[in-house]
Scaffold this motif. Sequence first.
Motif, PDB file in Angstrom:
ATOM      1  N   ARG A 273       0.853  -1.191   0.000  1.00  0.00           N
ATOM      2  CA  ARG A 273       0.000   0.000   0.000  1.00  0.00           C
ATOM      3  C   ARG A 273       0.895   1.250   0.000  1.00  0.00           C
ATOM      4  O   ARG A 273       1.382   1.677   1.025  1.00  0.00           O
ATOM      5  CB  ARG A 273      -0.928  -0.006   1.216  1.00  0.00           C
ATOM      6  CG  ARG A 273      -2.103  -0.981   1.083  1.00  0.00           C
ATOM      7  CD  ARG A 273      -3.099  -0.801   2.226  1.00  0.00           C
ATOM      8  NE  ARG A 273      -4.357  -1.444   1.941  1.00  0.00           N
ATOM      9  CZ  ARG A 273      -4.737  -2.620   2.421  1.00  0.00           C
ATOM     10  NH1 ARG A 273      -3.921  -3.305   3.211  1.00  0.00           N
ATOM     11  NH2 ARG A 273      -5.917  -3.127   2.117  1.00  0.00           N
ATOM     12  N   LEU A 274       1.086   1.780  -1.191  1.00  0.00           N
ATOM     13  CA  LEU A 274       1.939   2.929  -1.462  1.00  0.00           C
ATOM     14  C   LEU A 274       3.388   2.642  -1.068  1.00  0.00           C
ATOM     15  O   LEU A 274       3.902   3.123  -0.061  1.00  0.00           O
ATOM     16  CB  LEU A 274       1.445   4.215  -0.772  1.00  0.00           C
ATOM     17  CG  LEU A 274       1.818   5.525  -1.466  1.00  0.00           C
ATOM     18  CD1 LEU A 274       1.040   6.701  -0.854  1.00  0.00           C
ATOM     19  CD2 LEU A 274       3.276   5.847  -1.504  1.00  0.00           C
ATOM     20  N   ALA A 275       4.052   1.843  -1.888  1.00  0.00           N
ATOM     21  CA  ALA A 275       5.488   1.592  -1.720  1.00  0.00           C
ATOM     22  C   ALA A 275       6.219   2.905  -1.969  1.00  0.00           C
ATOM     23  O   ALA A 275       6.012   3.548  -2.996  1.00  0.00           O
ATOM     24  CB  ALA A 275       5.940   0.528  -2.715  1.00  0.00           C
ATOM     25  N   ASN A 276       7.083   3.295  -1.046  1.00  0.00           N
ATOM     26  CA  ASN A 276       7.644   4.640  -1.105  1.00  0.00           C
ATOM     27  C   ASN A 276       9.167   4.615  -0.988  1.00  0.00           C
ATOM     28  O   ASN A 276       9.856   4.119  -1.852  1.00  0.00           O
ATOM     29  CB  ASN A 276       6.997   5.494  -0.017  1.00  0.00           C
ATOM     30  CG  ASN A 276       7.105   6.978  -0.265  1.00  0.00           C
ATOM     31  OD1 ASN A 276       8.026   7.459  -0.910  1.00  0.00           O
ATOM     32  ND2 ASN A 276       6.157   7.728   0.255  1.00  0.00           N
ATOM     33  N   GLY A 277       9.718   5.159   0.130  1.00  0.00           N
ATOM     34  CA  GLY A 277      11.161   5.273   0.288  1.00  0.00           C
ATOM     35  C   GLY A 277      11.875   3.936   0.313  1.00  0.00           C
ATOM     36  O   GLY A 277      11.340   2.940   0.798  1.00  0.00           O
ATOM     37  N   VAL A 278      13.114   3.912  -0.221  1.00  0.00           N
ATOM     38  CA  VAL A 278      13.913   2.689  -0.302  1.00  0.00           C
ATOM     39  C   VAL A 278      15.306   2.960   0.262  1.00  0.00           C
ATOM     40  O   VAL A 278      15.879   4.025   0.025  1.00  0.00           O
ATOM     41  CB  VAL A 278      14.068   2.225  -1.769  1.00  0.00           C
ATOM     42  CG1 VAL A 278      14.776   0.883  -1.826  1.00  0.00           C
ATOM     43  CG2 VAL A 278      12.730   2.143  -2.453  1.00  0.00           C
ATOM     44  N   GLN A 279      15.854   1.987   1.014  1.00  0.00           N
ATOM     45  CA  GLN A 279      17.214   2.127   1.534  1.00  0.00           C
ATOM     46  C   GLN A 279      17.857   0.772   1.755  1.00  0.00           C
ATOM     47  O   GLN A 279      17.309  -0.076   2.461  1.00  0.00           O
ATOM     48  CB  GLN A 279      17.223   2.915   2.848  1.00  0.00           C
ATOM     49  CG  GLN A 279      18.588   3.103   3.456  1.00  0.00           C
ATOM     50  CD  GLN A 279      19.559   3.823   2.522  1.00  0.00           C
ATOM     51  OE1 GLN A 279      19.228   4.889   1.998  1.00  0.00           O
ATOM     52  NE2 GLN A 279      20.729   3.253   2.300  1.00  0.00           N
ATOM     53  N   LEU A 280      19.032   0.583   1.142  1.00  0.00           N
ATOM     54  CA  LEU A 280      19.834  -0.617   1.390  1.00  0.00           C
ATOM     55  C   LEU A 280      20.470  -0.538   2.768  1.00  0.00           C
ATOM     56  O   LEU A 280      20.810   0.550   3.257  1.00  0.00           O
ATOM     57  CB  LEU A 280      20.930  -0.747   0.336  1.00  0.00           C
ATOM     58  CG  LEU A 280      20.543  -1.381  -0.995  1.00  0.00           C
ATOM     59  CD1 LEU A 280      21.554  -0.975  -2.068  1.00  0.00           C
ATOM     60  CD2 LEU A 280      20.482  -2.897  -0.865  1.00  0.00           C
ATOM     61  N   SER A 281      20.651  -1.702   3.401  1.00  0.00           N
ATOM     62  CA  SER A 281      21.371  -1.754   4.675  1.00  0.00           C
ATOM     63  C   SER A 281      22.856  -1.510   4.415  1.00  0.00           C
ATOM     64  O   SER A 281      23.337  -1.689   3.282  1.00  0.00           O
ATOM     65  CB  SER A 281      21.172  -3.111   5.333  1.00  0.00           C
ATOM     66  OG  SER A 281      21.795  -4.131   4.558  1.00  0.00           O
ATOM     67  N   PRO A 282      23.631  -1.109   5.438  1.00  0.00           N
ATOM     68  CA  PRO A 282      25.071  -0.889   5.241  1.00  0.00           C
ATOM     69  C   PRO A 282      25.791  -2.118   4.684  1.00  0.00           C
ATOM     70  O   PRO A 282      26.709  -1.990   3.871  1.00  0.00           O
ATOM     71  CB  PRO A 282      25.559  -0.539   6.649  1.00  0.00           C
ATOM     72  CG  PRO A 282      24.370   0.062   7.325  1.00  0.00           C
ATOM     73  CD  PRO A 282      23.203  -0.702   6.795  1.00  0.00           C
ATOM     74  N   ALA A 283      25.373  -3.318   5.099  1.00  0.00           N
ATOM     75  CA  ALA A 283      25.993  -4.547   4.607  1.00  0.00           C
ATOM     76  C   ALA A 283      25.358  -5.036   3.300  1.00  0.00           C
ATOM     77  O   ALA A 283      25.794  -6.039   2.732  1.00  0.00           O
ATOM     78  CB  ALA A 283      25.882  -5.644   5.667  1.00  0.00           C
ATOM     79  N   GLU A 284      24.333  -4.319   2.835  1.00  0.00           N
ATOM     80  CA  GLU A 284      23.615  -4.664   1.608  1.00  0.00           C
ATOM     81  C   GLU A 284      23.050  -6.085   1.643  1.00  0.00           C
ATOM     82  O   GLU A 284      22.970  -6.774   0.622  1.00  0.00           O
ATOM     83  CB  GLU A 284      24.506  -4.461   0.377  1.00  0.00           C
ATOM     84  CG  GLU A 284      24.931  -3.016   0.190  1.00  0.00           C
ATOM     85  CD  GLU A 284      25.658  -2.752  -1.127  1.00  0.00           C
ATOM     86  OE1 GLU A 284      25.971  -3.724  -1.843  1.00  0.00           O
ATOM     87  OE2 GLU A 284      25.903  -1.576  -1.445  1.00  0.00           O
ATOM     88  N   ASP A 285      22.618  -6.497   2.830  1.00  0.00           N
ATOM     89  CA  ASP A 285      21.992  -7.811   2.946  1.00  0.00           C
ATOM     90  C   ASP A 285      20.466  -7.717   2.955  1.00  0.00           C
ATOM     91  O   ASP A 285      19.779  -8.735   2.844  1.00  0.00           O
ATOM     92  CB  ASP A 285      22.488  -8.553   4.191  1.00  0.00           C
ATOM     93  CG  ASP A 285      22.298  -7.744   5.471  1.00  0.00           C
ATOM     94  OD1 ASP A 285      22.083  -6.507   5.383  1.00  0.00           O
ATOM     95  OD2 ASP A 285      22.373  -8.338   6.567  1.00  0.00           O
ATOM     96  N   TYR A 286      19.933  -6.528   3.088  1.00  0.00           N
ATOM     97  CA  TYR A 286      18.497  -6.334   2.974  1.00  0.00           C
ATOM     98  C   TYR A 286      18.226  -4.915   2.484  1.00  0.00           C
ATOM     99  O   TYR A 286      19.104  -4.040   2.494  1.00  0.00           O
ATOM    100  CB  TYR A 286      17.760  -6.601   4.292  1.00  0.00           C
ATOM    101  CG  TYR A 286      18.136  -5.704   5.446  1.00  0.00           C
ATOM    102  CD1 TYR A 286      17.594  -4.421   5.589  1.00  0.00           C
ATOM    103  CD2 TYR A 286      19.016  -6.136   6.445  1.00  0.00           C
ATOM    104  CE1 TYR A 286      17.918  -3.597   6.660  1.00  0.00           C
ATOM    105  CE2 TYR A 286      19.343  -5.329   7.519  1.00  0.00           C
ATOM    106  CZ  TYR A 286      18.794  -4.058   7.622  1.00  0.00           C
ATOM    107  OH  TYR A 286      19.127  -3.250   8.685  1.00  0.00           O
ATOM    108  N   VAL A 287      16.999  -4.714   2.045  1.00  0.00           N
ATOM    109  CA  VAL A 287      16.568  -3.392   1.609  1.00  0.00           C
ATOM    110  C   VAL A 287      15.267  -3.054   2.338  1.00  0.00           C
ATOM    111  O   VAL A 287      14.389  -3.900   2.499  1.00  0.00           O
ATOM    112  CB  VAL A 287      16.391  -3.328   0.076  1.00  0.00           C
ATOM    113  CG1 VAL A 287      15.351  -4.316  -0.413  1.00  0.00           C
ATOM    114  CG2 VAL A 287      16.037  -1.912  -0.377  1.00  0.00           C
ATOM    115  N   LEU A 288      15.196  -1.826   2.826  1.00  0.00           N
ATOM    116  CA  LEU A 288      13.997  -1.349   3.511  1.00  0.00           C
ATOM    117  C   LEU A 288      13.112  -0.592   2.527  1.00  0.00           C
ATOM    118  O   LEU A 288      13.611   0.077   1.618  1.00  0.00           O
ATOM    119  CB  LEU A 288      14.374  -0.412   4.668  1.00  0.00           C
ATOM    120  CG  LEU A 288      15.252  -0.991   5.773  1.00  0.00           C
ATOM    121  CD1 LEU A 288      15.575   0.090   6.803  1.00  0.00           C
ATOM    122  CD2 LEU A 288      14.567  -2.183   6.441  1.00  0.00           C
TER     123      LEU A 288
END
Length: 432
Positions: A273-288
């Motif tokens: 429901r309204l996918a918005n901001g995106v951010q990779l984790s510092p270790a690039e093992d997940y994305v928020l």
Amino acid sequence: MGGRGGLALRAYACGWTMKEGEGLRHRRLQQPQVVSDESRDAETKRVSAYSGKVFRITLTTLVVTLVVPLLLAALLLQSPINPQPFSYKEPPLLIGPLEANLKLREAERLYEGQLIGPESIALLGDVIFTGTADGQILKISDGKIHTLARIGKLPCGTWEDEPTCGRPLGIRLGPNGTLFVADAYYGLFEVNPVTGEVKMLVSAQKVIQGKRMAFVNDLSITQDGRKIYFTDSSSKWQRRDNKYLVMEGTADGRLMEYDTVTQQVEVLMDDLRLANGVQLSPAEDYVLVSETTMARIRRYHISGLRKGGHDIFFDNLPGLPDNIRPSSSGGYWVGIAALRPNPGFSVLDFLAPRPWLKNLILKLVSQEMTMKFVPKYGLVLELNEDGSVRRSFHDPHGVVVPSVSEASEHNGYLYLGSYYFPSLCRLNINEV
């Protein structure tokens, strides 16, 4: 004579008596009447009856002028949305690290009135890059604002123009200093920060798993620059109709991955429901990814044992989250676009499970008018890497910062963007 005198005397005496009687009668008629309890009750009943009549007329007038049009609107007009019922948990209390303060009022406004809606911010040394509501990608250097590029075409500035004008939203610096931009209407682009040359990476017209992208929003890039994670907020609603998207609760947002080498796009998560901001984790093992309408942040695992799985990173935020950016503490800055007050009345929470009321409201008022019911409130959260709240910066009533789309940290300052406000804001986080 004596007889006539006596008769006259009697007549005189009789006349005097008659006049005196008439005078007495007149005086008795002029005497004030005695007001009894019965007369008071009658007067009270007469006034009460008149007041009741006035009340009935007033009430009837109100019904005719207010209620009847509402009923006619409910029956005859068509709602622009098809709202889905959902509900929130009770908003968190603003206590502990969420406790209200005035720290955002220490922010300074930059270039006020010279740019409109700097949604996202990228910083390279002392140079600022941002995209604005009039379709421009701006470069700010030495205090001067330059138009670096324009993805769409003129004219700009109205609701009708926006799809052709374009709307740059998420903006990032790649590993080689190149800019990457998500335009809500046109797609993903690479922009030369010196020449302004624009290269399309993914067109919004591209059909991905049966759906076209209607609202490209934000992006995050791996350190090697190979993969770009980005959001399409909806396949139904465009950015200019984002209030409809929130009110309807449409669950058609997606998180996607673009491989710059293979030039392939893969859908990682859908039904958001309204996918918005995106951010990779510092270790690039997940994305928020911010799921704005649901006031939460989701997490998608891109490596490790949980690769391909997803969960909730932060549930029940005190407002609707927008962009997510890294903080120097190893956590994340989250801009809050709209508050869910507690204590207080949250119109968002109240309307969520009542689709009939949403329908009625949008039959009567424009989507822009609905924003009048959402209080202005500047709020930025810093989350720890485990998803807990580290601290928060507030501006109750939005005196200096009315809303925050993004908070980008750079050299001890927090640069604050907004999707509609006519300035950037900057806060020295070492002094608050």
